[in-house]
Write a protein that holds these residues in place. Structure first.
Motif, mmCIF file in Angstrom:
data_model
loop_
_atom_site.group_PDB
_atom_site.id
_atom_site.type_symbol
_atom_site.label_atom_id
_atom_site.label_comp_id
_atom_site.label_asym_id
_atom_site.label_seq_id
_atom_site.Cartn_x
_atom_site.Cartn_y
_atom_site.Cartn_z
ATOM 1 N N ASP A 122 0.867 -1.186 0.000
ATOM 2 C CA ASP A 122 0.000 0.000 0.000
ATOM 3 C C ASP A 122 0.903 1.235 0.000
ATOM 4 O O ASP A 122 1.139 1.860 1.030
ATOM 5 C CB ASP A 122 -0.911 0.000 1.236
ATOM 6 C CG ASP A 122 -2.006 1.066 1.142
ATOM 7 O OD1 ASP A 122 -1.898 1.955 0.275
ATOM 8 O OD2 ASP A 122 -2.959 0.994 1.944
ATOM 9 N N GLN A 164 0.650 4.315 -0.997
ATOM 10 C CA GLN A 164 0.089 5.581 -0.567
ATOM 11 C C GLN A 164 0.080 5.693 0.952
ATOM 12 O O GLN A 164 0.540 6.687 1.523
ATOM 13 C CB GLN A 164 -1.328 5.751 -1.111
ATOM 14 C CG GLN A 164 -2.045 7.024 -0.646
ATOM 15 C CD GLN A 164 -1.471 8.278 -1.267
ATOM 16 O OE1 GLN A 164 -0.692 8.206 -2.210
ATOM 17 N NE2 GLN A 164 -1.846 9.428 -0.737
ATOM 18 N N GLN A 168 2.941 0.630 -9.336
ATOM 19 C CA GLN A 168 2.504 1.205 -8.062
ATOM 20 C C GLN A 168 2.103 2.667 -8.191
ATOM 21 O O GLN A 168 1.395 3.197 -7.339
ATOM 22 C CB GLN A 168 3.631 1.103 -7.020
ATOM 23 C CG GLN A 168 4.012 -0.302 -6.609
ATOM 24 C CD GLN A 168 5.237 -0.300 -5.709
ATOM 25 O OE1 GLN A 168 6.312 0.162 -6.096
ATOM 26 N NE2 GLN A 168 5.078 -0.796 -4.499
ATOM 27 N N GLU A 212 0.050 4.297 -9.999
ATOM 28 C CA GLU A 212 -1.368 4.632 -10.100
ATOM 29 C C GLU A 212 -2.063 4.618 -8.736
ATOM 30 O O GLU A 212 -3.182 5.123 -8.605
ATOM 31 C CB GLU A 212 -2.052 3.660 -11.052
ATOM 32 C CG GLU A 212 -2.013 2.207 -10.603
ATOM 33 C CD GLU A 212 -2.605 1.272 -11.631
ATOM 34 O OE1 GLU A 212 -2.922 0.133 -11.252
ATOM 35 O OE2 GLU A 212 -2.755 1.679 -12.793
ATOM 36 N N ARG A 213 -1.385 4.074 -7.730
ATOM 37 C CA ARG A 213 -1.974 4.019 -6.399
ATOM 38 C C ARG A 213 -1.566 5.214 -5.540
ATOM 39 O O ARG A 213 -1.951 5.297 -4.377
ATOM 40 C CB ARG A 213 -1.567 2.715 -5.705
ATOM 41 C CG ARG A 213 -1.973 1.467 -6.491
ATOM 42 C CD ARG A 213 -1.622 0.196 -5.767
ATOM 43 N NE ARG A 213 -2.369 0.047 -4.520
ATOM 44 C CZ ARG A 213 -2.235 -0.972 -3.680
ATOM 45 N NH1 ARG A 213 -1.365 -1.944 -3.979
ATOM 46 N NH2 ARG A 213 -2.942 -1.034 -2.576
ATOM 47 N N ASP A 228 -1.891 8.974 -4.542
ATOM 48 C CA ASP A 228 -2.846 10.083 -4.603
ATOM 49 C C ASP A 228 -2.089 11.378 -4.308
ATOM 50 O O ASP A 228 -1.868 11.740 -3.156
ATOM 51 C CB ASP A 228 -3.968 9.862 -3.583
ATOM 52 C CG ASP A 228 -5.038 10.940 -3.646
ATOM 53 O OD1 ASP A 228 -4.887 11.890 -4.439
ATOM 54 O OD2 ASP A 228 -6.018 10.839 -2.877
#
Length: 448
Positions: free
Chosen positions: A298, A300, A327, A329-330, A332
């Motif tokens: 994870d 982000q 990764q 695109e994850r 923000d």
């Protein structure tokens, strides 16, 4: 005893890319940072009732500064002369026009004969009357090669030979001036140069043209009671007898100076003796936040947690994070920007990890003799992002290797199977591309 204020490398107008326009003043906020540090240094000098101020050069980023930058520089230094403190302004490499031809930005003070100001544009002795008695200031401005050696004279010579010739000529010129000094009067050498033992700061990237280094022995002489240097942005004391000191720049120009203290020197100079102290200025903090997200499930959440662990309020911040392409695109960025709002300014600097730079999978060297499925299994173990597909990929790879297709009961199952087959084939092709042809050719993996 003469009380001295020694500051250098103001570079008023540098680093503006990290700032923004202040609507109340119309000035760039980073310009205001530089101006604030300069005002603090001059205010301290006035409060300490110094007898003399010496500036080691590089007033602006270049020889043609903006009018507002010139105006604010003059306004601040005029505070010294208004307080009865004579001021010597030395010409640095950034103050000179290209190749030293066309004058220097600071020469306006000598051209107008502004009271209280002396401009060090030549190697010359200035005898200055101060409230505490006379003092001699020998000025040594930045020297360009073209100012000392003609091309014809140095034709066919290497860079090292040219530098040796320049140093030798400077040694002779300096010696001629030293012999003219009054041995009973406190003497300061004010020079803008690169000393041999000095450690570079950001000026390595800011410098216009290539300079040459001056041996410390040329300055470490008993005739000098204090050697005030400019050009190097990192504060450092090169010698104690006499003190040979770079005060450093007054503000941070970029992240290359992130960990450097910024300030100026207050000194008490008398014949044969000198005491000094470095006074730190409230320069704008720069902070780098590093994050390696390559193994993150994870990215982000992990990046947010890393950022929150740092104190960066009011600082110029850069967040450098490494991650794989899949990764990205994850991430923000809107959430990250909101999180960094307390910073003075910030930059997000993602670095995509190239597959070509990934470490080789253990056991897949040139002498590899693994079973194809074992090889694929080791490869998948090195790719945590494929962990959930590991079993399915191995099963499908086995089918591909045998050249068989399983019987499918439903259309839905057939669609999933096709996805797995394509994914497994792509994984095997990626294995060959990353680990080299030897990793797959000897295993006969593409028989399906």
């Amino acid at each position: 005893m003469v009380r001295l204020l020694h500051l250098s490398d103001i570079h008023l107008g540098s680093g503006l890319s990290h700032g923004r326009i202040n609507p109340a003043t119309g000035y760039n906020s980073r310009f205001e940072d530089f101006l604030y540090c300069l005002s603090q240094a001059i205010e301290r000098g006035i409060a300490e009732q110094v007898d003399l101020a010496v500036f080691g050069g590089d007033a602006f980023p270049n020889a043609t500064p903006e009018p507002t930058h010139q105006e604010e520089f003059a306004r601040q230094f005029k505070r010294l002369t208004d307080a009865g403190i004579p001021t010597v302004l030395l010409v640095g490499n950034h103050d000179l026009h290209s190749r030293g031809v066309g004058g220097a930005s600071l020469n306006i003070y000598s051209a107008l004969q502004v009271p209280g100001f002396l401009v060090g544009a030549k190697l010359v002795i200035h005898t200055i009357a101060t409230r505490s008695g006379p003092v001699q200031v020998l000025t040594l401005p930045w020297v360009n090669r073209s100012a000392l050696v003609t091309r014809e004279e140095m034709r066919g010579k290497s860079i090292e030979q040219v530098d040796l010739a320049l140093v030798e000529r400077m040694k002779l010129a300096l010696e001629a001036q030293v012999r003219r000094l009054d041995p009973s009067v406190p003497t300061i050498l004010l020079a803008h140069l690169m000393a041999e033992n000095a450690v570079y700061g950001a000026e390595r990237h800011l410098a216009v043209g290539r300079g040459f280094s001056i041996p410390l022995a040329l300055m470490a002489r008993p005739e000098f009671d204090y050697v005030a240097l400019g050009h190097v942005h990192r504060h450092q004391v090169l010698c104690e007898d006499p003190p040979i000191i770079y005060p450093g720049s007054i503000e941070r120009v970029d992240f290359g100076e992130e960990k450097e203290k910024k300030g100026f020197i207050l000194a008490e100079v008398e014949r044969g003796r000198c005491r000094y102290q470095f006074v730190e200025l409230p320069a704008r903090a720069f902070k780098t936040i590093q994050a390696n997200l390559a193994d993150s499930s994870d990215p982000q959440a992990d990046l947010v947690e890393i950022i929150r662990k740092h104190k960066f309020e009011g600082a110029v911040v850069r967040v450098h994070y490494r991650l794989h392409a899949h990764q990205s695109e994850r991430i923000d960025t809107a959430e990250l920007r909101a999180l960094l709002e307390r910073a003075f300014a910030f930059q997000l600097q993602p670095e995509l990890i190239s597959q070509l730079t990934q470490p080789r999978v253990p056991g897949l060297g040139e002498s590899c003799a693994l079973d194809p499925l074992d090889a694929l299994g080791q490869y998948l173990d090195s790719r945590p992002e494929l962990a959930e597909l590991r079993s399915a990929l191995l099963q499908t790879a086995e089918v591909l290797i045998k050249g068989e297709r399983p019987e499918l009961d439903t259309e839905e199952c057939e669609s999933d199977q096709e996805v797995l087959e394509v994914t497994a084939a792509a994984a095997l092709q990626l294995l060959e591309r990353e680990e080299g042809p030897q990793a797959t050719s000897q295993l006969g993996l593409f028989g399906a």
